[in-house]
Write an enzyme that holds these catalytic residues in place. Structure first.
Site, PDB file in Angstrom:
ATOM      1  N   LYS A 190      15.832  14.751  30.851  1.00 53.70           N
ATOM      2  CA  LYS A 190      15.346  15.926  31.568  1.00 53.70           C
ATOM      3  C   LYS A 190      14.122  16.551  30.892  1.00 53.70           C
ATOM      4  O   LYS A 190      13.214  17.027  31.579  1.00 53.70           O
ATOM      5  CB  LYS A 190      16.452  16.967  31.708  1.00 53.70           C
ATOM      6  CG  LYS A 190      16.944  17.577  30.411  1.00 53.70           C
ATOM      7  CD  LYS A 190      18.034  18.596  30.667  1.00 53.70           C
ATOM      8  CE  LYS A 190      18.539  19.193  29.357  1.00 53.70           C
ATOM      9  NZ  LYS A 190      17.511  19.935  28.640  1.00 53.70           N
ATOM     10  N   THR A 191      14.086  16.537  29.551  1.00 50.40           N
ATOM     11  CA  THR A 191      12.918  17.097  28.870  1.00 50.40           C
ATOM     12  C   THR A 191      11.676  16.276  29.176  1.00 50.40           C
ATOM     13  O   THR A 191      10.584  16.823  29.362  1.00 50.40           O
ATOM     14  CB  THR A 191      13.157  17.148  27.344  1.00 50.40           C
ATOM     15  OG1 THR A 191      14.353  17.884  27.073  1.00 50.40           O
ATOM     16  CG2 THR A 191      11.985  17.813  26.638  1.00 50.40           C
ATOM     17  N   ASP A 198      14.497  25.152  32.529  1.00 45.66           N
ATOM     18  CA  ASP A 198      15.391  24.166  31.924  1.00 45.66           C
ATOM     19  C   ASP A 198      16.794  24.761  31.795  1.00 45.66           C
ATOM     20  O   ASP A 198      16.948  25.981  31.683  1.00 45.66           O
ATOM     21  CB  ASP A 198      14.843  23.779  30.541  1.00 45.66           C
ATOM     22  CG  ASP A 198      15.578  22.604  29.933  1.00 45.66           C
ATOM     23  OD1 ASP A 198      16.271  21.872  30.673  1.00 45.66           O
ATOM     24  OD2 ASP A 198      15.473  22.413  28.706  1.00 45.66           O
ATOM     25  N   GLU A 199      17.809  23.907  31.793  1.00 43.59           N
ATOM     26  CA  GLU A 199      19.207  24.339  31.619  1.00 43.59           C
ATOM     27  C   GLU A 199      19.572  25.437  32.615  1.00 43.59           C
ATOM     28  O   GLU A 199      20.194  26.446  32.267  1.00 43.59           O
ATOM     29  CB  GLU A 199      19.440  24.836  30.179  1.00 43.59           C
ATOM     30  CG  GLU A 199      19.071  23.841  29.089  1.00 43.59           C
ATOM     31  CD  GLU A 199      20.081  22.693  28.959  1.00 43.59           C
ATOM     32  OE1 GLU A 199      20.967  22.566  29.826  1.00 43.59           O
ATOM     33  OE2 GLU A 199      19.963  21.931  27.996  1.00 43.59           O
ATOM     34  N   GLN A 213      27.581  20.726  32.699  1.00 40.21           N
ATOM     35  CA  GLN A 213      27.358  21.239  31.349  1.00 40.21           C
ATOM     36  C   GLN A 213      27.247  22.760  31.328  1.00 40.21           C
ATOM     37  O   GLN A 213      26.677  23.333  30.399  1.00 40.21           O
ATOM     38  CB  GLN A 213      26.103  20.606  30.742  1.00 40.21           C
ATOM     39  CG  GLN A 213      26.200  19.099  30.569  1.00 40.21           C
ATOM     40  CD  GLN A 213      25.019  18.519  29.810  1.00 40.21           C
ATOM     41  OE1 GLN A 213      24.835  18.757  28.615  1.00 40.21           O
ATOM     42  NE2 GLN A 213      24.206  17.743  30.500  1.00 40.21           N
ATOM     43  N   ARG A 273      27.421  14.131  23.461  1.00 45.34           N
ATOM     44  CA  ARG A 273      26.475  14.287  22.338  1.00 45.34           C
ATOM     45  C   ARG A 273      26.364  12.981  21.564  1.00 45.34           C
ATOM     46  O   ARG A 273      25.432  12.798  20.774  1.00 45.34           O
ATOM     47  CB  ARG A 273      26.937  15.379  21.364  1.00 45.34           C
ATOM     48  CG  ARG A 273      27.068  16.801  21.891  1.00 45.34           C
ATOM     49  CD  ARG A 273      25.874  17.262  22.663  1.00 45.34           C
ATOM     50  NE  ARG A 273      26.043  17.006  24.083  1.00 45.34           N
ATOM     51  CZ  ARG A 273      25.056  16.989  24.972  1.00 45.34           C
ATOM     52  NH1 ARG A 273      23.820  17.197  24.588  1.00 45.34           N
ATOM     53  NH2 ARG A 273      25.290  16.749  26.249  1.00 45.34           N
TER      54      ARG A 273
END
Length: 760
Positions: A45-46, A231-232, A262, A611
């Site tokens: 995503k980044t 973002d997020e 998430q 993670r």
């Protein structure tokens, strides 16, 4: 040869899309209008956000100063900014890339005076807030409050996240406790305004207040925000949602990237419905799913995906990867919590030849779980760092020195004044401070100005006058240095003028030098700030120190990272240990009875599992010590949701756990490490179950009016059914010896326990 920026090759324009998959490319090249990118864990995503920013500038000609990109941590924002600059080949001075809070700081520094927030405002952290609430509570109740300040602080923060003012809370305040909360909340807000200060929640709320009360200001910022990228997005709360709506109101070009699976910060006000309802909130939304994972092995993805698939409130994604299937997910069901910690340490030792310590993480649901891990890692000399403990900028010595600078930047900051007026001790006691507070209360002046007036009117004795005059001279000197712009010199001046190093040596024998190293590190941080910023200012440095988050420290110290799952969000490691997978721990006991809470716990487990890149190791304990008592635990339901074909249960594999000095036993009467607490308790219980009642039982035979006769069956709310073996004492001092079927022999005080007779 390709051009280089900061030592990194710049991607030529024609290669901007070359290394993107189809879904990523579609997101990067999206035209105008709202865009929802549902990005699964590890799906890049980044990369999508940074490449989209570069694409907007290079291919669509958008002015960098008209692009706003926001995220939740300084670390994520810095990474985003660096990636964009590498793609473009030059620093993007015009673009606004930062956190929600840093964006609001910039807005309020420029235009906050329109709503009474002067440009020199200070940002109060949790320590400052508690100090302020302590004073308010003491004046409200006349003594220490029954509830600690953090309880009030938590409820005030929840009210702010829900955008509830004191007046709104007052309409539903019927109990004395609720009415006290309203009074404290109102006085807390009044004190912040009087001190020209804001807390973290206020940064968002005051920016919204500014936009709501001054449409011309909103028009200016919305016009500038030609492209907004968030973002997020699944972690946004109500104020952040409204900020996004406001900033995108002019052009409507808003790209949000997030993953409903998430969303784990509901306790901070995050609202899952923001991402689930984005398409209905924004007409014409184009939605794209990023489902290819680049981080984890196939086995890890299958395990994590199977867990989160049990949630109902989700849009749904199926992550896949071209990575190898990898090792199965290891599962260790330990006899007790100490054995669990020892197993984790032993596996770290076994894996350290293939993975560096900095690529390993131990995650847990609650901070309390770290104690045993810390002890055993210390004993085994395994380097580690704890994330989420006392932050650097929250350490007392750092806050002491910074408080001098905060007072210079904002003379109305009474919290900073109280912190430094007698730190280090300069002979200004409670009597002098009471006089200054009386002057401040009469005149409405902040304490610093009240001190100046007290000297002018000769209200103090000779010694307090001399000491206070010296303090005011130091503040004035620091103010002059602030105008010259040398923040490191200001810090050095504070240390020198107050003889702070000697103060630390005296106040903390044997630890003074260590604490002084933190002060020197603060000066180094000021030097770094001055080197990084062309327009370095005192307020800018104070903003940076106030906005640092726990996750920003990850990787700065060598060793295995230990932290709660909440702190691990957005991070990745080659090896992840997830400890304490037991019912009432993970999922947490507070989630029982609520489907929404259980779903959030499941999302939290999913975040923890994803993670991991190459290895994921899960563990739980059959017995865990709670307030000194070993309590039995059932395995977490999340373990049962993982497909059996991707789990490698190593619980009975003695060879996988090297023997220590005490040796290991995996059968017979002792299970786990010989002499472990669980092994001793299990053996003792079996022996007690076989033992006949003791000789005192006959002597204590009834009948008794209370019904607790020797030989009677009883039921305990925690230990279940049992039989009374003995009794001694009477009344409130009556003590029963009871043999419980599953917990062995225990001493019980009926006066303090809900013990029922005949319930076995």
């Amino acid at each position: 040869m390709a051009p280089r920026f900061d030592g990194v090759a710049v991607i030529p324009r024609h290669d901007l899309l070359a290394h993107l998959n189809d879904a990523q490319r579609e997101a990067v090249t999206h035209g105008g209008g709202p865009l929802l990118v549902l990005a699964g864990a590890g799906s890049g995503k980044t990369r999508v956000i940074t490449h989209r920013i570069a694409h907007l500038i290079l291919e669509r000609g958008v002015d960098p100063s008209h692009i706003v990109a926001v995220t939740f941590t300084n670390k994520a924002a810095a990474e985003m900014r660096e990636r964009v600059e590498r793609l473009l080949g030059e620093p993007v001075f015009g673009s606004w890339i930062g956190t929600f809070h840093s964006l609001c700081v910039r807005i309020l520094r420029r235009d906050g005076s329109r709503i009474g927030v002067e440009s020199g405002f200070n940002i109060y952290d949790t320590d400052d807030q508690r100090a302020l609430l302590n004073r308010i509570l003491k004046s409200e109740t006349g003594e220490e409050a029954a509830q600690p300040p953090r309880s009030f602080l938590s409820r005030i923060s929840r009210a702010k996240n829900a955008m509830q003012s004191p007046d709104e809370l007052e309409r539903r305040a019927f109990s004395p406790e609720r009415k006290l909360l309203v009074r404290v909340y109102r006085r807390y807000q009044e004190a912040l305004r009087h001190s020209n200060a804001v807390d973290f929640d206020d940064l968002l709320l005051r920016a919204i207040e500014l936009f709501h009360g001054h449409p011309d200001v909103l028009e200016r910022y919305a016009a500038r925000c030609e492209q907004l990228l968030v973002d997020e997005y699944q972690d946004t709360n109500r104020p952040q949602y409204l900020l996004i709506r406001a900033l995108s109101s002019k052009h409507g070009n808003v790209t949000v990237v997030g993953d409903e699976d998430q969303c784990i910060y509901r306790f901070r006000g995050a609202e899952l419905r923001n991402i689930l309802g984005f398409e209905s909130d924004h007409d014409g939304t184009h939605a794209i799913r990023l489902e290819q994972n680049y981080r984890s092995t196939g086995a890890i993805l299958r395990a994590a995906g199977a867990v989160v698939a049990n949630n109902v409130k989700r849009k749904g994604k199926t992550l896949w990867t071209e990575n190898p299937h990898g090792e199965k997910v290891a599962l260790f069901r330990a006899p007790d919590d100490r054995t669990e910690a020892a197993w984790i340490a032993s596996r770290v030792r076994g894996l350290e030849h293939d993975h560096g310590h900095d690529q390993m993480a131990v995650l847990y649901r609650t901070n309390a779980q770290s104690r045993l891990l810390e002890e055993i890692f210390h004993h085994e000399r395994i380097p580690f760092q704890i994330v989420g403990s006392v932050r650097f900028y929250a350490r007392k010595e750092v806050k002491d020195v910074l408080a001098y600078l905060r007072l210079v930047a904002n003379p109305a900051d009474d919290v900073a004044f109280r912190r430094v007026i007698n730190t280090p001790q300069r002979g200004i006691g409670s009597t002098t401070l009471a006089t200054l507070e009386r002057v401040a209360g009469t005149t409405g002046l902040p304490l610093l100005r009240a001190a100046e007036q007290a000297l002018e009117e000769h209200l103090l004795g000779k010694r307090p006058t001399t000491m206070l005059a010296g303090f005011l001279e130091l503040i004035a000197d620091l103010g002059q240095r602030a105008e010259e712009g040398s923040i490191p010199e200001m810090l050095e001046r504070v240390v020198q003028a107050t003889d702070y190093e000697a103060f630390l040596d005296k106040a903390y024998p044997g630890l003074g030098s260590e604490r002084m190293e933190n002060v020197r590190s603060l000066i180094s941080a000021a030097v770094e700030y001055a080197e990084e910023c062309d327009d370095a200012t005192l307020l800018g440095f104070l903003d940076r120190s106030a906005l640092v988050a726990d996750a920003d420290s990850v990787g700065r110290e060598p060793g295995v990272t230990m932290m709660t799952v909440h702190c691990a969000k957005g991070l990745e490691f080659e090896v992840v240990f997830l400890a304490g997978l037991e019912e009432n721990l993970f999922p947490h006991a507070m989630s029982a009875g609520s489907d929404d809470d259980i779903e959030e716990e499941r999302r939290l487990c999913y975040v923890a599992m994803t993670r991991a890149g190459q290895r994921l190791l899960l563990s739980s304990a059959r017995f865990r010590r709670v307030q000194g008592v070993l309590m039995p635990n059932r395995a977490s339901r999340f373990i049962g949701e993982i497909p059996e074909d991707v789990i490698d249960d190593v619980s009975s594999a003695a060879s996988s756990f090297p023997t220590g000095e005490r040796g290991m036993g995996w059968g017979g009467d002792e299970w786990g490490p010989r002499g472990s607490s669980a092994a001793r308790v299990a053996t003792q219980r079996r022996r007690q179950r076989q033992a006949p009642p003791g000789p005192r039982a006959a002597a204590a035979a009834g009948p008794h009016e209370d019904g607790f006769d020797v030989g009677a069956t009883v039921r305990h709310p925690r230990f279940g059914g049992g039989q009374i073996l003995d009794r001694e004492g009477s009344g409130k001092r009556l003590k029963l010896t009871i043999q419980f079927a599953d917990y062995g022999r225990k001493k019980i005080l009926p006066a303090y326990t809900q013990l029922s007779v005949g319930g076995a």
